[in-house]
Design a protein around this motif. Structure first.
Motif, PDB file in Angstrom:
ATOM      1  N   ALA A 267      11.113  70.281 -14.851  1.00  0.00           N
ATOM      2  CA  ALA A 267      11.496  70.170 -13.442  1.00  0.00           C
ATOM      3  C   ALA A 267      12.985  69.876 -13.335  1.00  0.00           C
ATOM      4  O   ALA A 267      13.524  69.063 -14.084  1.00  0.00           O
ATOM      5  CB  ALA A 267      10.706  69.062 -12.771  1.00  0.00           C
ATOM      6  N   ILE A 268      13.637  70.551 -12.403  1.00  0.00           N
ATOM      7  CA  ILE A 268      15.015  70.218 -12.042  1.00  0.00           C
ATOM      8  C   ILE A 268      14.974  69.605 -10.649  1.00  0.00           C
ATOM      9  O   ILE A 268      14.434  70.202  -9.721  1.00  0.00           O
ATOM     10  CB  ILE A 268      15.935  71.453 -12.038  1.00  0.00           C
ATOM     11  CG1 ILE A 268      15.827  72.227 -13.348  1.00  0.00           C
ATOM     12  CG2 ILE A 268      17.386  71.038 -11.794  1.00  0.00           C
ATOM     13  CD1 ILE A 268      16.675  73.497 -13.377  1.00  0.00           C
ATOM     14  N   THR A 269      15.530  68.413 -10.514  1.00  0.00           N
ATOM     15  CA  THR A 269      15.598  67.762  -9.207  1.00  0.00           C
ATOM     16  C   THR A 269      17.038  67.278  -8.997  1.00  0.00           C
ATOM     17  O   THR A 269      17.927  67.584  -9.784  1.00  0.00           O
ATOM     18  CB  THR A 269      14.635  66.566  -9.127  1.00  0.00           C
ATOM     19  OG1 THR A 269      15.118  65.519  -9.979  1.00  0.00           O
ATOM     20  CG2 THR A 269      13.225  66.960  -9.548  1.00  0.00           C
TER      21      THR A 269
ATOM     22  N   ASN B 279      10.585  77.036 -19.181  1.00  0.00           N
ATOM     23  CA  ASN B 279      10.568  77.472 -17.787  1.00  0.00           C
ATOM     24  C   ASN B 279      11.093  76.328 -16.928  1.00  0.00           C
ATOM     25  O   ASN B 279      10.705  75.170 -17.114  1.00  0.00           O
ATOM     26  CB  ASN B 279       9.138  77.812 -17.355  1.00  0.00           C
ATOM     27  CG  ASN B 279       8.513  78.893 -18.211  1.00  0.00           C
ATOM     28  OD1 ASN B 279       8.853  80.062 -18.089  1.00  0.00           O
ATOM     29  ND2 ASN B 279       7.586  78.510 -19.082  1.00  0.00           N
ATOM     30  N   TYR B 280      11.968  76.649 -15.984  1.00  0.00           N
ATOM     31  CA  TYR B 280      12.518  75.642 -15.082  1.00  0.00           C
ATOM     32  C   TYR B 280      11.920  75.832 -13.690  1.00  0.00           C
ATOM     33  O   TYR B 280      11.757  76.965 -13.222  1.00  0.00           O
ATOM     34  CB  TYR B 280      14.040  75.761 -15.008  1.00  0.00           C
ATOM     35  CG  TYR B 280      14.726  75.491 -16.325  1.00  0.00           C
ATOM     36  CD1 TYR B 280      14.858  74.189 -16.810  1.00  0.00           C
ATOM     37  CD2 TYR B 280      15.242  76.539 -17.090  1.00  0.00           C
ATOM     38  CE1 TYR B 280      15.480  73.939 -18.020  1.00  0.00           C
ATOM     39  CE2 TYR B 280      15.869  76.292 -18.308  1.00  0.00           C
ATOM     40  CZ  TYR B 280      15.979  74.996 -18.763  1.00  0.00           C
ATOM     41  OH  TYR B 280      16.586  74.742 -19.966  1.00  0.00           O
ATOM     42  N   TYR B 281      11.611  74.716 -13.040  1.00  0.00           N
ATOM     43  CA  TYR B 281      11.007  74.802 -11.717  1.00  0.00           C
ATOM     44  C   TYR B 281      11.433  73.605 -10.876  1.00  0.00           C
ATOM     45  O   TYR B 281      11.954  72.603 -11.380  1.00  0.00           O
ATOM     46  CB  TYR B 281       9.479  74.849 -11.818  1.00  0.00           C
ATOM     47  CG  TYR B 281       8.848  73.548 -12.270  1.00  0.00           C
ATOM     48  CD1 TYR B 281       8.442  72.593 -11.332  1.00  0.00           C
ATOM     49  CD2 TYR B 281       8.656  73.273 -13.621  1.00  0.00           C
ATOM     50  CE1 TYR B 281       7.878  71.386 -11.738  1.00  0.00           C
ATOM     51  CE2 TYR B 281       8.082  72.075 -14.028  1.00  0.00           C
ATOM     52  CZ  TYR B 281       7.702  71.140 -13.088  1.00  0.00           C
ATOM     53  OH  TYR B 281       7.148  69.945 -13.484  1.00  0.00           O
ATOM     54  N   VAL B 282      11.206  73.706  -9.586  1.00  0.00           N
ATOM     55  CA  VAL B 282      11.366  72.574  -8.671  1.00  0.00           C
ATOM     56  C   VAL B 282      10.230  72.645  -7.661  1.00  0.00           C
ATOM     57  O   VAL B 282       9.877  73.730  -7.180  1.00  0.00           O
ATOM     58  CB  VAL B 282      12.743  72.588  -7.969  1.00  0.00           C
ATOM     59  CG1 VAL B 282      12.956  73.861  -7.156  1.00  0.00           C
ATOM     60  CG2 VAL B 282      12.905  71.354  -7.072  1.00  0.00           C
ATOM     61  N   LEU B 283       9.621  71.491  -7.392  1.00  0.00           N
ATOM     62  CA  LEU B 283       8.562  71.422  -6.394  1.00  0.00           C
ATOM     63  C   LEU B 283       9.167  71.178  -5.019  1.00  0.00           C
ATOM     64  O   LEU B 283       9.955  70.250  -4.833  1.00  0.00           O
ATOM     65  CB  LEU B 283       7.586  70.292  -6.729  1.00  0.00           C
ATOM     66  CG  LEU B 283       6.582  70.565  -7.858  1.00  0.00           C
ATOM     67  CD1 LEU B 283       5.912  69.260  -8.272  1.00  0.00           C
ATOM     68  CD2 LEU B 283       5.532  71.571  -7.423  1.00  0.00           C
TER      69      LEU B 283
ATOM     70  N   ALA C 232      18.800  71.809  -7.353  1.00  0.00           N
ATOM     71  CA  ALA C 232      18.228  72.563  -8.474  1.00  0.00           C
ATOM     72  C   ALA C 232      18.756  73.995  -8.493  1.00  0.00           C
ATOM     73  O   ALA C 232      19.055  74.545  -9.564  1.00  0.00           O
ATOM     74  CB  ALA C 232      16.711  72.557  -8.386  1.00  0.00           C
ATOM     75  N   GLN C 233      18.881  74.589  -7.326  1.00  0.00           N
ATOM     76  CA  GLN C 233      19.402  75.963  -7.254  1.00  0.00           C
ATOM     77  C   GLN C 233      20.854  76.027  -7.707  1.00  0.00           C
ATOM     78  O   GLN C 233      21.262  76.960  -8.411  1.00  0.00           O
ATOM     79  CB  GLN C 233      19.245  76.501  -5.827  1.00  0.00           C
ATOM     80  CG  GLN C 233      17.799  76.798  -5.459  1.00  0.00           C
ATOM     81  CD  GLN C 233      17.607  77.128  -4.001  1.00  0.00           C
ATOM     82  OE1 GLN C 233      18.372  76.660  -3.127  1.00  0.00           O
ATOM     83  NE2 GLN C 233      16.583  77.916  -3.689  1.00  0.00           N
TER      84      GLN C 233
END
Length: 473
Positions: free
Chosen positions: A221-223, A243-247, A261-262
């Motif tokens: 996760a990237i926050t 894999n990188y993601y953000v909720l 994150a973007q």
């Protein structure tokens, strides 16, 4: 009829028969072991050691659970402790040595361990209600407040059950002596400067994550926060299986998470998966069995994550809070009543007895506030959360390493401020200064706190609100 979920377990010396359905069953060293069939590879029974969970050795990144356990066999007990403190992951170990049996767990109790030791019978499980059901030791403490029973609150190692205790961070249990012992703390005798600490912490995190990537894909996760950014920086040395993601949680802070994150992903040319979800539409299956503490929100988010990243290690930054002075600043003198308030319980006789017992065993080489977070908050909040989420997907914090945490908390407290973390800032700069110029936690609340800190009024604000019991921990 008793059932066990993934990454839960039940271990017993009890000789009489009892029924646990849908499990894999093993016998080793006079112990009966019951686990979920999906976790057969997570159990290692090797000579005088029983291991269950996932562990990673940053000094030997290619080793799996079995190789790590077998490397412990040739070591004396104190040497085993020194080696175990450098392992990351979540696990329980049972070690038989010199006519003693020892029960140990990971650095912050991310795999929960509950123990009932009555007469000749020993019961060990990730869920105290399973122990209570099978052993018959289901009585609560005589002076247990109803809210403690209803909310199933543990206070450090004390559970609502009269005969069941919890193995919390920095302790191990000597079965022969029927006694808990504090894990010997590694004292960083050679004084390292902050840059040296930053380099060493970065190396441990990089190697730990590299070891994890050897086994499975990683979902990171990237926050907008410190912890995830440090983990993102540490992951950049790994070339595959990430894999990188953000909720997108639809809150003010989460909107900032997505924006930040973007920016980070764009600068480093990484693909970012922005996960939009609606918990109201998430349908839960029947995976949960015999779970003592339940949380529907965690189960639903875990279901969402499993849909996106099955058979993946989900990497998060929990545990890092220990090294970020999470409770600071508070008054220098903290009473038993104050500790009750900090951990969110009332100040009755039951609560004070539990806190006083823990307080009498504290290690004065560690700041009291660090110890509270490490030895209560982590095993009893993050640990119980993992007991739910790991049923669906494996959630791991690379910060969950006792040596790494000791290394960080041996530094000057002012250099690991929750909002201005000098060592983490140095670590990020080692990778790329852009990681420090993109704002960290730029919410309205955090901006106000930063302003108060810069004006040197934040300690007074915290002191007054703490005395008035207006702070939220």
């Amino acid at each position: 009829m008793t059932q066990i979920s993934p990454f839960h377990y039940f271990i017993s010396t009890k000789k009489k028969d009892f029924s646990i359905t849908g499990t894999s069953n093993f016998d080793h060293s006079d112990l009966k072991i019951y686990i979920h069939p999906s976790n057969n590879e997570n159990l290692v029974c090797s000579k005088n050691i029983i291991f269950f969970g996932e562990c990673f050795d940053y000094e030997n990144t290619s080793q799996g659970n079995r190789e790590i356990v077998e490397s412990l066999q040739k070591l004396h007990f104190n040497e085993k402790l020194e080696k175990i403190e450098k392992l990351s992951g979540f696990f329980i170990m049972i070690i038989v040595e010199n006519d003693n049996t020892y029960i140990l767990n990971d650095a912050t109790g991310q795999l929960e361990v509950f123990i009932c030791h009555e007469d000749a019978d020993l019961y060990i499980s990730s869920q105290p209600n399973i122990i209570a059901k099978i052993s018959g030791n289901s009585d609560f403490h005589d002076n247990l407040p109803p809210y403690i029973a209803n909310k199933k609150i543990n206070i450090f190692s004390k559970t609502p059950y009269k005969s069941i205790t919890k193995l919390i961070s920095n302790f191990y249990y000597n079965v022969t002596e029927r006694k808990y012992y504090r894990f010997p703390r590694t004292l960083i005798t050679q004084k390292l400067n902050n840059r040296q600490v930053a380099h060493l912490v970065l190396s441990i995190l990089q190697n730990s994550m590299s070891s994890m990537a050897e086994r499975k894909n990683l979902g990171i996760a990237i926050t907008a926060g410190w912890d995830s950014r440090v983990l993102f920086a540490s992951s950049l040395s790994i070339s595959k299986n990430i894999n990188y993601y953000v909720l997108n949680h639809q809150s003010e802070s989460s909107k900032q998470d997505v924006i930040i994150a973007q920016k980070i992903a764009q600068h480093f040319q990484k693909n970012l998966n922005v996960i939009h979800y609606n918990l109201a539409s998430v349908k839960l299956g029947d995976q949960i069995t015999e779970l003592w503490k339940d949380d529907e929100r965690i189960r639903k988010i875990s279901t969402v994550m499993n849909n996106y990243y099955p058979d993946t290690y989900l990497i998060n930054g929990n545990v890092s809070e220990i090294a970020r002075n999470f409770y600071d600043p508070l008054p220098r003198k903290i009473s038993i009543d104050d500790i009750c308030y900090i951990i969110g319980v009332r100040g009755g006789n039951y609560e004070k007895e539990a806190v006083s017992q823990w307080f009498s065993e504290t290690d004065d080489t560690v700041h009291l506030l660090d110890s509270i977070y490490w030895e209560h908050k982590m095993p009893n909040w993050a640990g119980s959360s993992k007991s739910i989420s790991n049923i669906y997907n494996i959630v791991i914090s690379p910060f969950n390493n006792r040596y790494l945490l000791n290394l960080l908390i041996a530094t000057n407290r002012r250099d690991r401020d929750k909002y201005f973390h000098t060592i983490y800032k140095l670590l990020l700069e080692i990778i790329d200064k852009k990681l420090t110029t993109i704002p960290i936690n730029p919410t309205r609340k955090n901006i106000k706190i930063r302003v108060m800190k810069n004006l040197h009024i934040y300690p007074a604000y915290r002191y007054i609100y703490f005395k008035w019991r207006k702070l939220k921990f």
